[in-house]
Motif scaffolding. Structure first.
Motif, PDB file in Angstrom:
ATOM      1  N   PRO A  84       0.804  -1.231   0.000  1.00 11.48           N
ATOM      2  CA  PRO A  84       0.000   0.000   0.000  1.00 11.48           C
ATOM      3  C   PRO A  84       0.833   1.274   0.000  1.00 11.48           C
ATOM      4  N   MET A  85       2.063   1.194   0.495  1.00 13.36           N
ATOM      5  CA  MET A  85       2.926   2.369   0.509  1.00 13.36           C
ATOM      6  C   MET A  85       3.861   2.408  -0.695  1.00 13.36           C
ATOM      7  N   LEU A  86       4.612   1.327  -0.922  1.00 13.74           N
ATOM      8  CA  LEU A  86       5.639   1.356  -1.956  1.00 13.74           C
ATOM      9  C   LEU A  86       5.080   1.400  -3.371  1.00 13.74           C
ATOM     10  N   MET A  87       3.871   0.899  -3.569  1.00 10.88           N
ATOM     11  CA  MET A  87       3.294   0.976  -4.914  1.00 10.88           C
ATOM     12  C   MET A  87       2.771   2.376  -5.219  1.00 10.88           C
TER      13      MET A  87
ATOM     14  N   VAL B 292      12.359   5.899   4.095  1.00 16.64           N
ATOM     15  CA  VAL B 292      11.694   4.678   3.649  1.00 16.64           C
ATOM     16  C   VAL B 292      12.476   4.155   2.453  1.00 16.64           C
ATOM     17  N   ARG B 293      13.008   2.960   2.581  1.00 16.88           N
ATOM     18  CA  ARG B 293      13.890   2.428   1.546  1.00 16.88           C
ATOM     19  C   ARG B 293      13.107   1.972   0.306  1.00 16.88           C
ATOM     20  N   PRO B 294      13.663   2.225  -0.862  1.00 18.58           N
ATOM     21  CA  PRO B 294      13.001   1.788  -2.099  1.00 18.58           C
ATOM     22  C   PRO B 294      13.179   0.294  -2.318  1.00 18.58           C
ATOM     23  N   TRP B 295      12.347  -0.244  -3.184  1.00 16.75           N
ATOM     24  CA  TRP B 295      12.417  -1.664  -3.541  1.00 16.75           C
ATOM     25  C   TRP B 295      12.949  -1.784  -4.958  1.00 16.75           C
ATOM     26  N   GLY B 296      13.960  -2.616  -5.143  1.00 18.87           N
ATOM     27  CA  GLY B 296      14.544  -2.798  -6.472  1.00 18.87           C
ATOM     28  C   GLY B 296      16.040  -2.992  -6.362  1.00 18.87           C
TER      29      GLY B 296
ATOM     30  N   LYS C 162       4.555   5.165  -3.712  1.00 15.01           N
ATOM     31  CA  LYS C 162       5.803   5.924  -3.744  1.00 15.01           C
ATOM     32  C   LYS C 162       6.923   4.966  -3.333  1.00 15.01           C
ATOM     33  N   ASN C 163       7.794   4.657  -4.273  1.00 14.19           N
ATOM     34  CA  ASN C 163       8.816   3.639  -4.072  1.00 14.19           C
ATOM     35  C   ASN C 163      10.045   4.210  -3.379  1.00 14.19           C
ATOM     36  N   GLY C 164       9.934   4.341  -2.058  1.00 14.60           N
ATOM     37  CA  GLY C 164      11.019   4.892  -1.263  1.00 14.60           C
ATOM     38  C   GLY C 164      10.983   6.400  -1.244  1.00 14.60           C
ATOM     39  N   PHE C 165      11.277   6.969  -0.078  1.00  6.47           N
ATOM     40  CA  PHE C 165      11.264   8.436   0.029  1.00  6.47           C
ATOM     41  C   PHE C 165      11.835   8.875   1.367  1.00  6.47           C
ATOM     42  N   TYR C 166      12.203  10.147   1.426  1.00  2.00           N
ATOM     43  CA  TYR C 166      12.532  10.810   2.685  1.00  2.00           C
ATOM     44  C   TYR C 166      11.333  11.661   3.073  1.00  2.00           C
ATOM     45  N   ALA C 167      11.096  11.771   4.371  1.00  2.00           N
ATOM     46  CA  ALA C 167      10.021  12.619   4.863  1.00  2.00           C
ATOM     47  C   ALA C 167      10.492  13.340   6.124  1.00  2.00           C
ATOM     48  N   PHE C 168       9.936  14.524   6.347  1.00  2.00           N
ATOM     49  CA  PHE C 168      10.298  15.357   7.497  1.00  2.00           C
ATOM     50  C   PHE C 168      11.798  15.655   7.458  1.00  2.00           C
ATOM     51  N   GLY C 169      12.204  16.275   6.331  1.00  4.43           N
ATOM     52  CA  GLY C 169      13.625  16.469   6.076  1.00  4.43           C
ATOM     53  C   GLY C 169      14.255  15.108   5.828  1.00  4.43           C
TER      54      GLY C 169
ATOM     55  N   PHE D 213      13.531  -5.207   7.392  1.00  2.00           N
ATOM     56  CA  PHE D 213      13.663  -3.788   7.706  1.00  2.00           C
ATOM     57  C   PHE D 213      13.407  -2.947   6.455  1.00  2.00           C
ATOM     58  N   PHE D 214      12.521  -1.958   6.580  1.00  2.00           N
ATOM     59  CA  PHE D 214      12.135  -1.191   5.396  1.00  2.00           C
ATOM     60  C   PHE D 214      12.282   0.313   5.555  1.00  2.00           C
ATOM     61  N   ALA D 215      12.545   0.795   6.762  1.00  2.00           N
ATOM     62  CA  ALA D 215      12.654   2.243   6.977  1.00  2.00           C
ATOM     63  C   ALA D 215      13.424   2.485   8.266  1.00  2.00           C
TER      64      ALA D 215
END
Length: 205
Positions: free
Chosen positions: A36-39, A53-57, A41-48, A86-88
């Motif tokens: 539900p998250m990675l599909m 959140v690590r990308p998949w690939g 947005k495939n990985g991102f930084y948030a709050f600076g 571990f994903f983030a």
């Protein structure tokens, strides 16, 4: 409400770090709890830089597959956490992980786990409900005011691990490569996990 928390988190995140995962042949490889998250947005930084959140690939820098490989850092923990993916992570390199029983925060200094929900919507809701605790965003912001942008691939940590008296103060933190930091924490954990309460520990600068 739960789905709105995930939507709000995604809205706070920067650009996707990896390509779209929507093609069926790619999407099938993603763990179901993360879809539900990675599909979206495939990985991102948030709050600076505070939440990563690590990308998949396999060919994306810092991706989940590489991060969870035994020879990246996990062998330093001698099996602790092997049931987690571990994903983030937060600004201090404390990990977020999935397990068959749900979502957890994992403290790599002690290997303690904090349950954060049965699915990614509950995880996002708990995280969004206490951003300071779960991301360290205010400290990350203060650190960057003092030192400039945090380099990609680095997290913040004190000279003495938090579990042994290190302070959550921007002025006391240094930027350390994520892999190096996890290996250090795994080494310290293995050396100290069987010490009796009150044992004296010295850390060299």
């Amino acid at each position: 409400m739960a789905q709105q928390d995930l939507a709000d988190l995604l809205a706070q995140g920067g650009s996707a770090l990896g390509p779209s995962l929507r093609p069926p042949q790619v999407a099938v490889q993603i763990p179901e709890p993360l879809k539900p998250m990675l599909m979206q947005k495939n990985g991102f930084y948030a709050f600076g830089p505070a939440l990563f959140v690590r990308p998949w690939g396999a060919n994306i820098s810092g991706n989940c597959l590489w991060w969870n490989a035994t020879d990246t850092w996990r062998r330093e923990f001698a099996g602790e956490g092997d049931d987690l993916l571990f994903f983030a992570e937060d600004i201090f390199g404390f990990q977020f992980a999935i397990h068959p029983k749900g979502f957890y925060q994992f403290d790599p200094e002690t290997t303690d786990r904090e349950f954060m929900g049965n699915d990614i919507y509950e995880w996002a809701g708990i995280l969004m409900g206490d951003l300071e605790y779960f991301t360290g965003a205010p400290i990350a912001e203060r650190w960057q005011e003092l030192n400039g942008p945090l380099p990609v691939g680095k997290r913040l940590a004190p000279p003495v691990p938090f579990a042994f008296g290190g302070e959550f103060e921007a002025e006391q933190l240094g930027a350390i490569t994520d892999v190096e930091l996890m290996r250090f924490r795994g080494d310290i954990y293995m050396q100290t996990k069987d010490l009796p309460d009150g044992a004296s520990i010295e850390f060299e600068a």
